[in-house]
Write a protein that holds these residues in place. Sequence first.
Motif, mmCIF file in Angstrom:
data_model
loop_
_atom_site.group_PDB
_atom_site.id
_atom_site.type_symbol
_atom_site.label_atom_id
_atom_site.label_comp_id
_atom_site.label_asym_id
_atom_site.label_seq_id
_atom_site.Cartn_x
_atom_site.Cartn_y
_atom_site.Cartn_z
ATOM 1 N N LEU A 146 -19.047 -31.295 -16.086
ATOM 2 C CA LEU A 146 -18.249 -30.190 -15.558
ATOM 3 C C LEU A 146 -16.897 -30.680 -15.045
ATOM 4 O O LEU A 146 -15.849 -30.079 -15.299
ATOM 5 N N ASP A 147 -16.935 -31.795 -14.321
ATOM 6 C CA ASP A 147 -15.707 -32.363 -13.767
ATOM 7 C C ASP A 147 -14.754 -32.772 -14.885
ATOM 8 O O ASP A 147 -13.551 -32.510 -14.816
ATOM 9 N N TYR A 148 -15.295 -33.419 -15.917
ATOM 10 C CA TYR A 148 -14.458 -33.867 -17.032
ATOM 11 C C TYR A 148 -13.813 -32.683 -17.742
ATOM 12 O O TYR A 148 -12.613 -32.697 -18.041
ATOM 13 N N ASN A 149 -14.596 -31.649 -18.009
ATOM 14 C CA ASN A 149 -14.070 -30.485 -18.723
ATOM 15 C C ASN A 149 -13.041 -29.715 -17.907
ATOM 16 O O ASN A 149 -12.045 -29.216 -18.444
ATOM 17 N N SER A 150 -13.269 -29.617 -16.598
ATOM 18 C CA SER A 150 -12.308 -28.897 -15.759
ATOM 19 C C SER A 150 -10.986 -29.645 -15.688
ATOM 20 O O SER A 150 -9.905 -29.050 -15.724
ATOM 21 N N LEU A 151 -11.059 -30.977 -15.591
ATOM 22 C CA LEU A 151 -9.833 -31.767 -15.572
ATOM 23 C C LEU A 151 -9.116 -31.715 -16.917
ATOM 24 O O LEU A 151 -7.893 -31.693 -16.981
ATOM 25 N N GLN A 152 -9.881 -31.671 -17.978
ATOM 26 C CA GLN A 152 -9.279 -31.582 -19.312
ATOM 27 C C GLN A 152 -8.456 -30.310 -19.454
ATOM 28 O O GLN A 152 -7.371 -30.316 -20.052
ATOM 29 N N GLN A 153 -8.942 -29.228 -18.881
ATOM 30 C CA GLN A 153 -8.191 -27.966 -18.895
ATOM 31 C C GLN A 153 -6.871 -28.117 -18.147
ATOM 32 O O GLN A 153 -5.825 -27.641 -18.588
ATOM 33 N N LEU A 154 -6.919 -28.792 -17.001
ATOM 34 C CA LEU A 154 -5.697 -29.014 -16.219
ATOM 35 C C LEU A 154 -4.708 -29.885 -16.973
ATOM 36 O O LEU A 154 -3.509 -29.599 -17.002
ATOM 37 N N PHE A 155 -5.209 -30.934 -17.609
ATOM 38 C CA PHE A 155 -4.326 -31.833 -18.356
ATOM 39 C C PHE A 155 -3.646 -31.099 -19.514
ATOM 40 O O PHE A 155 -2.470 -31.333 -19.810
ATOM 41 N N ARG A 156 -4.389 -30.229 -20.168
ATOM 42 C CA ARG A 156 -3.797 -29.449 -21.270
ATOM 43 C C ARG A 156 -2.692 -28.536 -20.750
ATOM 44 O O ARG A 156 -1.655 -28.354 -21.391
ATOM 45 N N LYS A 157 -2.924 -27.955 -19.575
ATOM 46 C CA LYS A 157 -1.916 -27.085 -18.972
ATOM 47 C C LYS A 157 -0.655 -27.874 -18.628
ATOM 48 O O LYS A 157 0.473 -27.414 -18.862
ATOM 49 N N GLU A 158 -0.842 -29.062 -18.088
ATOM 50 C CA GLU A 158 0.306 -29.905 -17.740
ATOM 51 C C GLU A 158 1.091 -30.317 -18.976
ATOM 52 O O GLU A 158 2.332 -30.273 -18.991
ATOM 53 N N LEU A 159 0.382 -30.719 -20.008
ATOM 54 C CA LEU A 159 1.052 -31.146 -21.236
ATOM 55 C C LEU A 159 1.780 -29.980 -21.894
ATOM 56 O O LEU A 159 2.864 -30.153 -22.465
ATOM 57 N N SER A 160 1.214 -28.791 -21.779
ATOM 58 C CA SER A 160 1.870 -27.601 -22.319
ATOM 59 C C SER A 160 3.184 -27.341 -21.597
ATOM 60 O O SER A 160 4.213 -27.049 -22.230
ATOM 61 N N GLU A 161 3.166 -27.474 -20.266
ATOM 62 C CA GLU A 161 4.401 -27.267 -19.499
ATOM 63 C C GLU A 161 5.440 -28.327 -19.850
ATOM 64 O O GLU A 161 6.630 -28.025 -20.014
ATOM 65 N N LEU A 162 4.985 -29.560 -19.980
ATOM 66 C CA LEU A 162 5.901 -30.653 -20.307
ATOM 67 C C LEU A 162 6.514 -30.450 -21.689
ATOM 68 O O LEU A 162 7.713 -30.691 -21.894
ATOM 69 N N SER A 163 5.717 -30.006 -22.630
ATOM 70 C CA SER A 163 6.212 -29.770 -23.989
ATOM 71 C C SER A 163 7.233 -28.648 -24.025
ATOM 72 O O SER A 163 8.230 -28.722 -24.758
ATOM 73 N N ARG A 164 7.003 -27.585 -23.237
ATOM 74 C CA ARG A 164 7.977 -26.486 -23.168
ATOM 75 C C ARG A 164 9.296 -26.974 -22.581
ATOM 76 O O ARG A 164 10.381 -26.617 -23.062
ATOM 77 N N TRP A 165 9.194 -27.784 -21.526
ATOM 78 C CA TRP A 165 10.398 -28.349 -20.897
ATOM 79 C C TRP A 165 11.186 -29.170 -21.907
ATOM 80 O O TRP A 165 12.408 -29.051 -22.018
ATOM 81 N N TRP A 166 10.496 -30.012 -22.641
ATOM 82 C CA TRP A 166 11.124 -30.878 -23.637
ATOM 83 C C TRP A 166 11.807 -30.048 -24.732
ATOM 84 O O TRP A 166 12.943 -30.325 -25.131
ATOM 85 N N LYS A 167 11.111 -29.017 -25.184
ATOM 86 C CA LYS A 167 11.658 -28.166 -26.250
ATOM 87 C C LYS A 167 12.847 -27.360 -25.754
ATOM 88 O O LYS A 167 13.860 -27.223 -26.457
ATOM 89 N N ASP A 168 12.763 -26.827 -24.544
ATOM 90 C CA ASP A 168 13.839 -25.990 -23.997
ATOM 91 C C ASP A 168 15.123 -26.789 -23.768
ATOM 92 O O ASP A 168 16.226 -26.251 -23.891
ATOM 93 N N MET A 169 14.994 -28.061 -23.413
ATOM 94 C CA MET A 169 16.181 -28.872 -23.183
ATOM 95 C C MET A 169 16.904 -29.228 -24.477
ATOM 96 O O MET A 169 18.089 -29.567 -24.465
ATOM 97 N N LYS A 170 16.172 -29.189 -25.596
ATOM 98 C CA LYS A 170 16.732 -29.488 -26.919
ATOM 99 C C LYS A 170 17.372 -30.881 -26.980
ATOM 100 O O LYS A 170 18.356 -31.105 -27.692
ATOM 101 N N LEU A 171 16.801 -31.802 -26.216
ATOM 102 C CA LEU A 171 17.336 -33.159 -26.218
ATOM 103 C C LEU A 171 17.137 -33.844 -27.559
ATOM 104 O O LEU A 171 17.977 -34.642 -28.000
#
Length: 343
Positions: free
Chosen positions: A152-177
């Motif tokens: 349960l702990d592993y799966n719940s953290l995996q959900q959080l990590f996916r959310k973080e990576l999604s935010e990071l990817s949006r930031w990277w894409k929006d900056m168009k670096l």
Amino acid sequence: MKNQEEEEEMVMKQVQEHKEEVRRMFGAAEKCSETLSLIDSIQRLGIFNKFTNERGDFKESIKKDEAGLLSSYEASQLRMRGEKILDEALAFTTIQLEAMAMDSTSSFSEEAKYALKRPVYKTMPRFMSRHYISLYNNNPSNNNVLLTFAKLDYNSLQQLFRKELSELSRWWKDMKLQEQLSFARDRVVECYVWALGVDYEPKHSLARIILAKVIAFISLLDDMYDVYATLDELQLFTNAIERWDITGIEKFPNYMKVLYEAILKHYGEIEQVTCKENNTPFAFDYAKERMKRQCKAYLMEAKWFNEGYIPTMEEYMEVAITSASYYVFASIALLGKKHGGQI
């Protein structure tokens, strides 16, 4: 969206329930050995034992002690120069584990293979946990409460990590670096995994995002200093970083302006989030100073390359200690952890 949120809340509730159950198990353990066994299953760490005979040689009996071999092998990973007993332990246990790994009839084969490839102290905790969950699941003496809690702990953290990576990817894409700096490597996912290796705990979610962004900037800077910009352009950029001022960048080529502005903007956001809450501006100033020194080190390496100069080992190490980037990462990681919080 609502169903997903309800599902996450349900998982977190189950995680908390099992966490309390594990705590009760610690309190209910009647013997010290039971508590140690429980801790070993959770953290996957070994105990130091006496593995040698009166002559100082490793006992033959340990070859049959799989858990003892693994414990000794993991302990030897922490050896320092001059610790002969741990050097010998590493050599001895490596040979034994390699033999076990080759033995397809051994129930310990997979665990031996994994330990040889990724010792506990040289791997990311969550990667190790995923592997150990599978091993523990097949162990007939496993604790069902502990196993369920781990999953349960592993799966719940995996959900959080996916959310973080999604935010990071949006930031990277929006900056168009990547569009502006086509010469640079696109390493945003790798940068996030690097940050994840620094700290995986959910309470440091924001710290991971902050660190991953800085690692991404360092990757871009590394490519710019190494393979793209002219020496004159790099001198202008380094001087500007030293001033930490947006004025005067009209002399920059366009790609360099975009990167410089993005770095100052991100550090400004870090300052706003961390300094006001913790009232520790000196910590932010130190993190900023490390970025300045990073660029100076990159510039020195660029000068050596352009001049065809081969530095002495002493000269190189003095610069490489900084250009390796760990001072930048450490200062940002610690600053972010003081804030805490999730995205």
